[in-house]
Design a protein around this motif. Structure first.
Motif, PDB file in Angstrom:
ATOM      1  N   ASN A 131       7.293  -5.316   5.204  1.00  0.00           N
ATOM      2  CA  ASN A 131       6.128  -6.349   5.270  1.00  0.00           C
ATOM      3  C   ASN A 131       6.177  -7.499   4.648  1.00  0.00           C
ATOM      4  O   ASN A 131       6.826  -7.541   3.510  1.00  0.00           O
ATOM      5  CB  ASN A 131       4.968  -5.605   4.681  1.00  0.00           C
ATOM      6  CG  ASN A 131       3.453  -6.203   4.476  1.00  0.00           C
ATOM      7  OD1 ASN A 131       3.367  -7.482   4.457  1.00  0.00           O
ATOM      8  ND2 ASN A 131       2.571  -5.597   4.816  1.00  0.00           N
ATOM      9  N   ASP A 147      -0.214  -1.795   5.428  1.00  0.00           N
ATOM     10  CA  ASP A 147       0.865  -0.670   6.208  1.00  0.00           C
ATOM     11  C   ASP A 147       0.318   0.756   6.173  1.00  0.00           C
ATOM     12  O   ASP A 147       0.601   1.447   7.036  1.00  0.00           O
ATOM     13  CB  ASP A 147       2.393  -0.785   5.355  1.00  0.00           C
ATOM     14  CG  ASP A 147       3.038  -1.914   5.811  1.00  0.00           C
ATOM     15  OD1 ASP A 147       3.517  -1.853   6.907  1.00  0.00           O
ATOM     16  OD2 ASP A 147       3.014  -2.808   4.988  1.00  0.00           O
ATOM     17  N   ASN A 180      -1.116  -7.341  10.470  1.00  0.00           N
ATOM     18  CA  ASN A 180       0.250  -6.898   9.629  1.00  0.00           C
ATOM     19  C   ASN A 180       1.381  -7.339  10.300  1.00  0.00           C
ATOM     20  O   ASN A 180       1.747  -7.581  11.395  1.00  0.00           O
ATOM     21  CB  ASN A 180       0.371  -5.317  10.129  1.00  0.00           C
ATOM     22  CG  ASN A 180       1.628  -4.616   9.466  1.00  0.00           C
ATOM     23  OD1 ASN A 180       2.608  -4.702  10.165  1.00  0.00           O
ATOM     24  ND2 ASN A 180       1.680  -4.288   8.429  1.00  0.00           N
TER      25      ASN A 180
END
Length: 623
Positions: free
Chosen positions: A405, A412, A454
């Motif tokens: 990430n 996540d 994300n």
């Protein structure tokens, strides 16, 4: 018969439980299953010995009652009795080690080691008795089980020896002979990084003679080290989305914890950190499991009661939103929580201690705890016990999917992932793999911490020498968002070595060699409520016939020429911090080929929360 073996197993299990109860003079807390769950090495020893007992008792009952067969029957009975006695000793030792609340950790390990060492001579006796077993004294249909019995006895001996070795290693790590200092990095899987999560906090732990002498959690977290860092190192290219130099908090860029720990040590020392005896990574999700054992912990200074259910949310709120900006100590809550949690764990009752051992053992298996030690011999033992979170060598196919990430906030744990690995065997035995990755962002837009895009850099670690075929679904952030490289940084030697083999493909996927693997890497961006599918296809550098030649021995011989056989194996290396990831593995065979033997832990989709292995042997149509 199958019914007889089931009855023998049940009888042996009941007999072992009764022996343990008699030895401890009281019922075991939570039963024998609690013992089996307490430690992976204990569980392996216990299951091997219980299986030995059942098989030996079963075979002994099948020996004809003749003088010629008497010796074999006596030997089988002795093997059953010795293995049962050894299993009872292990269980009794574990129970006694956890009975006295006043025992120190070193005392408990000493008791465990003593009982395990007492079991070894019994297993040596069982092994010696095997020499007296004449397989011809058994019915023809049962003779192959003598080989199985031999394997079980040896497995029990190996597991108990490893149990002793594990106790000795832990004794050393707890400072039996000298004070030890460890660097503990706390990883947050909600902001996933290659070894388990973003390292926002750390602690210095000092132990001596089995007692914790100090545990210091700096209130500013890992960012406190930024001002002290004297090294100027260029970051891995994907990290330029958030930084123009590589620093301690981003040091866990390699998914191999041994490699990552060397970078952690480097940035630690370049920030003025003292020499440590090891680096230990602990995922925040483990703390949830520990809080489930201890119960709620009051933190009146912060106006919070921390529980297993609210730990992640409440600590993230305290760290990200609620801390005193003028004081600038966002990790202060973790420093207050850690010693209270340790005190609660030290005062757990006996039945809770079994659950604690089970949680810690499972955490090592799922890589929620990873260990890299400074002493080479100790580190080798830790690696053998599976604590090191490393990319293992394998004679066949392999896959590790590694998410990082980068600027995707705490999203996540809201991203569900499903992987499908298909290996296609061509008629000439060559292999082409396709990995399909589906990522579903389950949070709602605007949800606290989670309701944003994300942004993840995804890497596929495959056998070295694999060649790219095609890819789809990858999408990179706008190049304007990346930091411009600084003039005063030096390249990292490991990254520079990888860059020598870098190839960029129009699909948005890059490829390079890293250690024993070739890596395909690209970007994934998925918004709340959306699903994205990524796909990569590549050709392996070896065939199924090459794999068969690399294997020292086939899993099963059967009939037919071995030259008309092919083998396939797949090592699936899990990523720490991603326990909800699902994996499906399948093999597409050429026309006329058939499966001779297959080993798979689960034919259906299974949780990829630990390393898994798939293997098969095929009969080849040579007409």
């Amino acid at each position: 018969s199958l019914d007889f073996r089931k009855a023998a197993v049940a009888a042996a299990g009941a007999d072992a439980l009764e022996q343990i109860k008699l030895a401890t003079n009281k019922p075991l807390p939570e039963g024998v299953e609690a013992l089996r769950a307490a430690s992976s090495r204990f569980r392996e020893a216990d299951e091997a010995l219980s299986g030995t007992n059942a098989l030996a008792v079963g075979l002994a009952s099948l020996v004809p009652k003749t003088r010629a067969s008497y010796r074999t029957g006596r030997a089988l009975a002795e093997i059953g009795a010795k293995s049962a006695d050894a299993a009872a000793l292990l269980a009794n030792g574990l129970s006694k080690a956890l009975t006295d609340a006043g025992r120190t950790p070193l005392d408990r390990l000493g008791v465990l080691t003593a009982y395990a060492e007492g079991a070894l001579p019994l297993l040596d006796d069982a092994n010696a008795a095997l020499a007296k077993v004449d397989a011809n004294a058994l019915p023809a249909a049962e003779r192959a089980k003598v080989t199985e019995l031999t394997d079980r006895v040896e497995a029990g001996r190996l597991a108990v020896r490893e149990f002793v070795g594990l106790s000795e290693l832990l004794t050393g790590l707890l400072g039996k002979n000298e004070s030890r200092r460890y660097l503990i990095v706390f990883q947050n899987p909600s902001e996933l990084r290659p070894t388990g999560g973003f390292m926002g906090s750390y602690a210095e732990l000092r132990v001596d003679r089995g007692e914790i002498k100090s545990l210091v959690v700096p209130p500013g977290g890992t960012y406190d080290l930024q001002g002290q860092l004297v090294a100027r190192v260029a970051p891995p290219e994907p990290l330029r989305l958030i930084t123009d130099r590589w620093e301690f908090q981003d040091a866990n860029w390699s998914p191999d914890f041994r490699a990552a720990s060397s970078k952690i040590r480097y940035f630690w020392s370049k920030s003025g950190g003292p020499t440590v005896d090891g680096v230990i990574a602990v995922n925040a999700t483990l703390v949830e499991r520990l809080l489930a054992l201890t119960g709620p912990i009051e933190l009146p200074e912060f106006g919070k009661t921390i529980t297993a259910e609210n730990f992640m949310l409440e600590t993230q709120k305290a760290v990200e939103l609620e801390y005193d900006k003028s004081e600038n100590k966002p990790k202060k809550i973790l420093g207050a929580l850690a010693p209270l949690l340790l005190e609660r764990l030290k005062s757990l009752k006996q039945d809770q201690l079994f659950a604690l051992l089970g949680a810690l053992s499972d955490a090592l298996t799922t890589k929620d705890i990873q260990v890299a030690l400074s002493d080479p011999s100790e580190d080798a033992l830790a690696r053998r016990f599976g604590w090191s979170g490393y990319l293992k060598s394998t004679p066949g196919d392999s896959l590790a999917v590694v998410d990082a990430n980068v600027a995707g906030q705490k999203t996540d744990l809201s991203v569900e992932e499903r992987e499908d690995h298909q290996a296609e065997i061509k008629p000439n035995g060559s292999l082409v793999d396709t990995v399909t990755m589906t990522r579903a962002h389950t949070a709602s837009k605007g949800e606290l911490f989670r309701g944003v895009r994300n942004v993840t850099y995804v890497r596929f670690y495959v056998p070295r020498g694999s060649t790219f075929v095609s890819a789809s679904g990858f999408q990179s952030p706008d190049p304007k968002l990346f930091e411009t490289p600084r003039d005063d940084v030096t390249p990292d030697p490991d990254l520079a070595e990888q860059a020598k083999t870098l190839t960029r493909h129009p699909s948005g996927l890059d490829a390079w060699d890293e250690g024993e693997r070739t890596v395909f890497g690209g970007w994934s961006m998925v918004d709340p409520g959306n699903t994205q599918t990524l796909r990569v296809t590549y050709r392996l550098p070896f065939s199924v016939f090459d794999i068969r030649e690399r294997l020292e021995s086939g899993p099963a011989e059967g009939e037919g020429s071995p030259d008309a056989r092919a083998a396939y194996s797949l090592l699936l290396t899990s990523q720490s911090g991603k326990p909800s990831r699902q994996i499906t593995a399948s093999v597409k065979l050429p026309e006329g080929w058939t499966t001779h033997w297959q080993r798979s832990e689960d034919e259906a989709q299974t949780a990829w929360d630990r390393d898994r292995v798939y293997a098969a042997l095929y009969d080849v149509n040579t007409k």
